[in-house]
Write a protein that holds these residues in place. Structure first.
Motif, PDB file in Angstrom:
ATOM      1  N   UNK A 171       0.835  -1.204   0.000  1.00  0.00           N
ATOM      2  CA  UNK A 171       0.000   0.000   0.000  1.00  0.00           C
ATOM      3  C   UNK A 171       0.872   1.256   0.000  1.00  0.00           C
ATOM      4  N   UNK A 172       1.927   1.233   0.828  1.00  0.00           N
ATOM      5  CA  UNK A 172       2.822   2.390   0.923  1.00  0.00           C
ATOM      6  C   UNK A 172       3.497   2.625  -0.422  1.00  0.00           C
ATOM      7  N   UNK A 173       3.917   1.520  -1.029  1.00  0.00           N
ATOM      8  CA  UNK A 173       4.566   1.585  -2.330  1.00  0.00           C
ATOM      9  C   UNK A 173       3.626   2.210  -3.365  1.00  0.00           C
ATOM     10  N   UNK A 174       2.355   1.890  -3.246  1.00  0.00           N
ATOM     11  CA  UNK A 174       1.381   2.414  -4.207  1.00  0.00           C
ATOM     12  C   UNK A 174       1.017   3.863  -3.900  1.00  0.00           C
ATOM     13  N   UNK A 175       1.520   4.390  -2.799  1.00  0.00           N
ATOM     14  CA  UNK A 175       1.253   5.792  -2.489  1.00  0.00           C
ATOM     15  C   UNK A 175       0.128   5.988  -1.485  1.00  0.00           C
ATOM     16  N   UNK A 176      -0.202   4.944  -0.726  1.00  0.00           N
ATOM     17  CA  UNK A 176      -1.251   5.086   0.289  1.00  0.00           C
ATOM     18  C   UNK A 176      -0.712   4.593   1.629  1.00  0.00           C
ATOM     19  N   UNK A 177       0.332   5.243   2.154  1.00  0.00           N
ATOM     20  CA  UNK A 177       0.905   4.746   3.415  1.00  0.00           C
ATOM     21  C   UNK A 177      -0.105   4.795   4.559  1.00  0.00           C
ATOM     22  N   UNK A 178      -1.067   5.716   4.477  1.00  0.00           N
ATOM     23  CA  UNK A 178      -2.074   5.814   5.541  1.00  0.00           C
ATOM     24  C   UNK A 178      -3.388   5.159   5.139  1.00  0.00           C
ATOM     25  N   UNK A 179      -3.358   4.386   4.081  1.00  0.00           N
ATOM     26  CA  UNK A 179      -4.573   3.742   3.624  1.00  0.00           C
ATOM     27  C   UNK A 179      -5.538   4.727   3.011  1.00  0.00           C
ATOM     28  N   UNK A 180      -6.817   4.318   2.918  1.00  0.00           N
ATOM     29  CA  UNK A 180      -7.853   5.189   2.361  1.00  0.00           C
ATOM     30  C   UNK A 180      -9.201   4.659   2.826  1.00  0.00           C
ATOM     31  N   UNK A 181     -10.242   5.433   2.584  1.00  0.00           N
ATOM     32  CA  UNK A 181     -11.574   5.005   2.977  1.00  0.00           C
ATOM     33  C   UNK A 181     -12.381   4.595   1.758  1.00  0.00           C
ATOM     34  N   UNK A 182     -13.319   3.637   1.932  1.00  0.00           N
ATOM     35  CA  UNK A 182     -14.165   3.209   0.820  1.00  0.00           C
ATOM     36  C   UNK A 182     -15.394   2.515   1.400  1.00  0.00           C
ATOM     37  N   UNK A 183     -16.479   2.510   0.642  1.00  0.00           N
ATOM     38  CA  UNK A 183     -17.688   1.831   1.099  1.00  0.00           C
ATOM     39  C   UNK A 183     -17.785   0.455   0.464  1.00  0.00           C
ATOM     40  N   UNK A 184     -18.050  -0.536   1.304  1.00  0.00           N
ATOM     41  CA  UNK A 184     -18.230  -1.910   0.818  1.00  0.00           C
ATOM     42  C   UNK A 184     -19.724  -2.235   0.835  1.00  0.00           C
ATOM     43  N   UNK A 185     -20.264  -2.628  -0.322  1.00  0.00           N
ATOM     44  CA  UNK A 185     -21.690  -2.967  -0.406  1.00  0.00           C
ATOM     45  C   UNK A 185     -21.863  -4.479  -0.383  1.00  0.00           C
ATOM     46  N   UNK A 186     -22.722  -4.943   0.515  1.00  0.00           N
ATOM     47  CA  UNK A 186     -22.927  -6.383   0.682  1.00  0.00           C
ATOM     48  C   UNK A 186     -24.402  -6.714   0.737  1.00  0.00           C
ATOM     49  N   UNK A 187     -24.734  -7.933   0.379  1.00  0.00           N
ATOM     50  CA  UNK A 187     -26.088  -8.413   0.620  1.00  0.00           C
ATOM     51  C   UNK A 187     -26.151  -8.906   2.061  1.00  0.00           C
ATOM     52  N   UNK A 188     -27.363  -8.986   2.601  1.00  0.00           N
ATOM     53  CA  UNK A 188     -27.499  -9.616   3.912  1.00  0.00           C
ATOM     54  C   UNK A 188     -28.546 -10.715   3.889  1.00  0.00           C
ATOM     55  N   UNK A 189     -28.984 -11.100   2.693  1.00  0.00           N
ATOM     56  CA  UNK A 189     -30.010 -12.143   2.626  1.00  0.00           C
ATOM     57  C   UNK A 189     -29.846 -13.032   1.404  1.00  0.00           C
ATOM     58  N   UNK A 190     -28.628 -13.112   0.875  1.00  0.00           N
ATOM     59  CA  UNK A 190     -28.468 -13.902  -0.341  1.00  0.00           C
ATOM     60  C   UNK A 190     -27.554 -15.113  -0.133  1.00  0.00           C
ATOM     61  N   UNK A 191     -26.353 -14.875   0.400  1.00  0.00           N
ATOM     62  CA  UNK A 191     -25.400 -15.971   0.545  1.00  0.00           C
ATOM     63  C   UNK A 191     -25.291 -16.361   2.014  1.00  0.00           C
ATOM     64  N   UNK A 192     -24.702 -17.505   2.264  1.00  0.00           N
ATOM     65  CA  UNK A 192     -24.579 -17.971   3.642  1.00  0.00           C
ATOM     66  C   UNK A 192     -23.690 -16.993   4.414  1.00  0.00           C
ATOM     67  N   UNK A 193     -24.223 -16.407   5.483  1.00  0.00           N
ATOM     68  CA  UNK A 193     -23.483 -15.478   6.355  1.00  0.00           C
ATOM     69  C   UNK A 193     -22.856 -14.319   5.583  1.00  0.00           C
ATOM     70  N   UNK A 194     -23.515 -13.834   4.556  1.00  0.00           N
ATOM     71  CA  UNK A 194     -22.887 -12.811   3.713  1.00  0.00           C
ATOM     72  C   UNK A 194     -22.485 -11.561   4.500  1.00  0.00           C
ATOM     73  N   UNK A 195     -23.383 -11.103   5.376  1.00  0.00           N
ATOM     74  CA  UNK A 195     -23.062  -9.882   6.107  1.00  0.00           C
ATOM     75  C   UNK A 195     -21.891 -10.113   7.066  1.00  0.00           C
ATOM     76  N   UNK A 196     -21.859 -11.277   7.692  1.00  0.00           N
ATOM     77  CA  UNK A 196     -20.780 -11.574   8.635  1.00  0.00           C
ATOM     78  C   UNK A 196     -19.434 -11.646   7.921  1.00  0.00           C
ATOM     79  N   UNK A 197     -19.429 -12.175   6.701  1.00  0.00           N
ATOM     80  CA  UNK A 197     -18.184 -12.228   5.923  1.00  0.00           C
ATOM     81  C   UNK A 197     -17.677 -10.805   5.710  1.00  0.00           C
ATOM     82  N   UNK A 198     -18.602  -9.915   5.335  1.00  0.00           N
ATOM     83  CA  UNK A 198     -18.206  -8.536   5.055  1.00  0.00           C
ATOM     84  C   UNK A 198     -17.701  -7.845   6.323  1.00  0.00           C
ATOM     85  N   UNK A 199     -18.344  -8.153   7.444  1.00  0.00           N
ATOM     86  CA  UNK A 199     -17.876  -7.557   8.695  1.00  0.00           C
ATOM     87  C   UNK A 199     -16.452  -8.007   8.993  1.00  0.00           C
ATOM     88  N   UNK A 200     -16.190  -9.304   8.787  1.00  0.00           N
ATOM     89  CA  UNK A 200     -14.851  -9.831   9.050  1.00  0.00           C
ATOM     90  C   UNK A 200     -13.830  -9.150   8.145  1.00  0.00           C
TER      91      UNK A 200
END
Lengths: 528, 327
Positions: free
Chosen positions: A358-387
């Motif tokens: 990440x640092x090499x790519x120019x994001x030593x402090x990381x960045x923010x982004x929104x992750x969109x997930x289903x919560x009623x389609x795949x087995x434990x989909x929301x929990x996977x996203x939380x992890x």
């Protein structure tokens, strides 16, 4: 005294004789969803196919070992002209109403499934012509050599032409028509079971087709099937525990252990034909939900690599999935053509290296982004996203999780409105091309309809197109391998795991899990 | 009297229109039905074409006007999910919900009044205390938990009652009844208790409180002074005067029993309109959802109207003064 004992003995003998003769095995089973329609070409959807597969036959199907085996077609081959497939049909097969099955019905059914109202038409886009050679031979011409056509026919059900004409259902149900057709609630197939009664979402009853052509070939031990869908997961498990049902197609993951420990119940599992992964928008100049302006962090391969090794798939497997998954390094299920253990390398988690990338790519402090997930389609989909949110946080990527219903998620995803999203993908044709075509090809009218990453590689597109026409199996396989190499190297997606399928049943039932999640009840056996 | 009824009717129509607008507006934000209707293989062009066919691309007021116009004729279109007319589907499912609501509602009403009167008259008896404490369960536990507990005890452990469904039903014309078979009645027990428990405790506590109140009033004291029998005082004079608030509450509760049967129906896989609605929500089956919301609103409005009219029958004061000030 003697008389009554004699009567008792007779009654007992009678019962025994009846039991051994009749094989009266009623199977009561449940699942969360019900079939949407009896019209076998109107919907391309799992629970609908499950019911259709009992009542209708296909030309070929995949058995419990996922092998392509004959059904109404006894043999099939590519003719000298590599654009023409020839199918030999089974003789002496009768529909439930007694009319004979022949080549006319196949031609009719394929054409019906190609109709614009049919949801099944997507699997037949390459077929340009279906013709009858004689009563038991059919030829299909494709728009170019299509070496994998039979793979697309495993859910294409054969209807009776005369029956369809008599009941005015020669074209599939259409949403705009404003009325239901006869075929939505009635069925006349050649399949192992006949439809007795059906109340959608409530109860569907089938009885064994005593004149089935597959007698002797398949066990056919079930004589009556009663399906009652049960929405609530807890009630579904309770119904199996209380003995009100014998077979449960989708036992809730949190209840697997309890079901397995219960007396008289077993849970059988197999890897499912579905891989769970994350996609990242990598072609836009800047992300819509990120604090980084003026550039798109996902466009940098090093960022994608960093994320790939930040995800601890083993932890997800153990903690989130309670062992019910197979960690994955590629977005294709293990039995798909083109799969090998070598390219399904699960990346080893390495936070330090991920941070360095990440640092090499120019994001030593990381960045923010929104992750969109289903919560009623795949087995434990929301929990996977939380992890994963937590895991990416370890390397400085601040993920805001947006978990929502599938009806919203799957509307926005193909429109390309998401920066970072969860998706699961199954491969009904069992071939890598299906994955390339939908997930990797450049998004256009022709393909890439589920490629929301913006990934576009002209060379890959060319190869994807070329492999549809390559008849030489070895050459084709080499092309598939080459495309996978490129794609794996690019880290277009972040694979998480292959889902597992679980079926719960009474322990006197011997019924291995079929990885497409199609229970062919004609194959079900009882333990003696 | 007539003016009051007319005014009530007008209000009801306004309420119905508001509900129609709200439900219609809501649907525009709960997702896209197209995804569920076509397979994953459908191209973008095919999706767009289907949107066009379904009229989802028209202007919003046009869609709303079409919606209200059709609703007035009882037409809610074709279910996206089941590809059948919504009116037919609802007609098939309504008997199950109405039977469940009626049985659990009347059981709750009868038992609630009886227990309420008992606990009011025997305020300090140990049984009254036990009933009052037990009633806390009904008020405080959420419905789905009660349902799951009942299933666990009576279906999984004791195996005496079915865990789900309606069992055998008998078709009487278009009415599909489960009240005529033994297994149908057995399957009704657990859902009816689950659905009615809250109402039962509510009515019981209400009757008890009102009864205690009434028993303290002067006219009861005078009645006692006149030497009337306890029986006559309790049931002819006291009970009758506690019933006014009970009618209001019971009326409103019948509406909510039908409306909130959703949870009970989901837990017990009871094939009624509530379950239909939940399935429709997951599938974004807009015609079914719209029809359901409008139907429930209609039931509420009609019940409220009836309750208002019942006041006139029960409470002579209203008939004399004819206030009708939007009670």
């Amino acid at each position: 005294m003697t008389k009554s004992r004699l009567a008792g003995a007779l009654a007992l003998a009678g019962t025994l004789a009846f039991a051994s003769l009749a094989h009266a095995n009623t199977l009561r089973w449940s699942s969360a969803g019900d079939s949407l329609t009896m019209d076998p070409h109107a919907q391309n959807e799992g629970p609908t196919h499950v019911l259709s597969h009992q009542v209708y036959d296909t030309l070929v199907f995949r058995d419990q070992e996922m092998q392509l085996v004959p059904r109404l077609a006894t043999e099939w081959r590519l003719t000298e002209d590599p654009t023409v497939w020839e199918f030999k049909l089974r003789q002496g097969v009768k529909f439930h109403d007694g009319s004979p099955f022949n080549a006319d019905d196949v031609v009719f059914s394929i054409q019906r499934a190609k109709h614009e109202n049919a949801d099944m038409k997507g699997l037949l886009t390459t077929v340009v012509e279906v013709s009858k050679v004689d009563d038991y031979t059919v030829r299909m011409r494709t728009d170019g050599p299509n070496p994998l056509l039979p793979n697309n026919l495993t859910n294409l059900f054969m209807m009776d032409r005369e029956w369809a004409e008599a009941n005015k259902v020669t074209v599939p149900q259409n949403y705009k028509a404003g009325e239901e057709t006869f075929a939505v609630r009635n069925a006349n197939g050649t399949g192992p079971f006949r439809l007795v009664s059906r109340e959608p979402d409530v109860r569907t009853e089938l009885v064994r087709n005593e004149a089935y052509w597959g007698k002797g070939l398949f066990p056919l031990e079930v004589s009556r099937i009663i399906h009652t869908p049960i929405k609530s997961a807890a009630t579904r498990a309770a119904a199996l525990l209380s003995g009100e049902i014998d077979f449960l197609l989708d036992p809730p993951v949190q209840d697997l252990e309890r079901l397995n420990n219960a007396r008289g119940i077993v849970v059988r599992s197999a890897p499912e034909n579905r891989t769970i992964f994350f996609g990242m928008q990598q072609s836009l100049p800047e992300l819509r939900t990120s604090n980084v302006k003026g550039r798109n962090p996902f466009a940098d391969k090093r960022v994608r690599q960093a994320m790939n090794i930040a995800i601890n798939r083993d932890a997800i497997h153990r903690v989130v999935m309670r062992g019910q998954s197979v960690p994955a390094g590629i977005v294709m299920a293990p039995f798909v053509d083109g799969y090998s253990k070598d390219i399904d390398q699960v990346p080893r988690p390495d936070v330090a290296r991920a941070k360095a990338l990440l640092a090499e790519a120019g994001y030593p402090d990381g960045f923010g982004v929104t992750l969109s997930c289903t919560n009623d389609r795949y087995i434990n989909d929301e929990a996977i996203c939380q992890a994963v949110t937590g895991m990416l946080g370890q390397i400085g990527i601040r993920v805001r999780l947006d978990a929502r219903s599938r009806s919203i998620h799957f509307a926005e995803l193909p429109r390309g409105e998401l920066d970072f999203y969860l998706l699961g993908w199954g491969v009904p044709t069992m071939d890598s091309h299906y994955v390339f075509h939908y997930l990797f090809e450049t998004k256009s009218d022709k393909g890439g309809s589920w490629n929301a990453t913006g990934y576009s590689n002209a060379e890959v597109d060319r190869m994807i197109d070329a492999m549809t026409r390559e008849v030489d199996a070895a050459k084709r396989s080499a092309m598939v391998q080459q495309v996978w190499q490129t794609l794996q190297d690019e880290v277009v997606y972040l694979p998480v795991h292959h889902q597992m399928l679980n079926w719960a049943m009474k322990d006197n039932i011997d019924f291995p899990v079929q990885s497409e999640n199609y229970p062919y009840f004609m194959l079900l056996k009882y333990r003696k | 009297m007539l003016a009051v009824i007319l005014r009530r009717l007008l209000q009801s129509i306004l309420v119905m229109l508001a509900v129609a607008l709200v439900s219609f507006g809501l649907f525009r934000y709960i997702g896209d039905p197209i995804h569920n209707m076509v397979g994953q293989e459908a191209t973008l062009a095919e999706r767009e074409q289907l949107r066009e066919h379904l009229g989802l691309n028209d202007a919003v007021p046009v869609q709303f006007a079409r919606f209200v116009g059709n609703a007035l004729r009882g037409e809610f279109g074709i279910s996206y999910r089941m590809a059948r007319p919504v009116a037919d589907v609802i007609r098939e499912r309504l008997p199950a919900t109405l039977e469940l609501a009626l049985i659990s509602g009347s059981a709750a009403l009868l038992a609630g009044i009886a227990l309420g009167v008992y606990t009011a008259l025997r305020r300090d008896g140990w049984l009254s205390h036990a009933i009052m404490s037990a009633s806390l369960i009904g008020v405080s536990l959420p419905t789905f938990l009660i349902g799951i507990l009942l299933i666990y005890v009576f279906a999984v452990e004791l195996k005496v009652l079915p865990a789900f469904g309606r069992s055998e039903t008998v078709q009487l014309g278009w009415w599909n009844t489960g009240l005529l078979t033994a297994s149908g009645l057995k399957s009704l027990i657990l859902p009816a208790i689950t659905l009615g428990l809250y109402q039962l405790t509510l009515i019981m506590r209400l009757v008890r409180a009102e009864m205690l109140e009434v028993l303290r009033t002067d006219y009861i004291k005078f009645a006692r002074a006149r030497g009337l029998s306890d029986r006559s005082i309790h049931f002819r004079h006291a009970l009758k005067n506690t019933l006014l608030p009970v009618i209001t509450i019971a009326g409103l509760q019948i509406g909510s029993i039908i409306a909130f049967a959703i949870i009970t129906e989901t837990v017990f896989q009871w094939p009624g309109v509530g379950l239909l609605f939940i399935t429709a929500v997951q599938f974004v089956d807009i015609p079914v959802m719209a029809a359901y919301l409008v139907l429930i609103a209609l039931i509420f409005v009609v019940i409220n109207l009836i309750v208002d009219l019942l006041y006139f029958a029960v409470d002579p004061r209203l008939r004399v003064r004819r206030t009708g000030r939007g009670t």
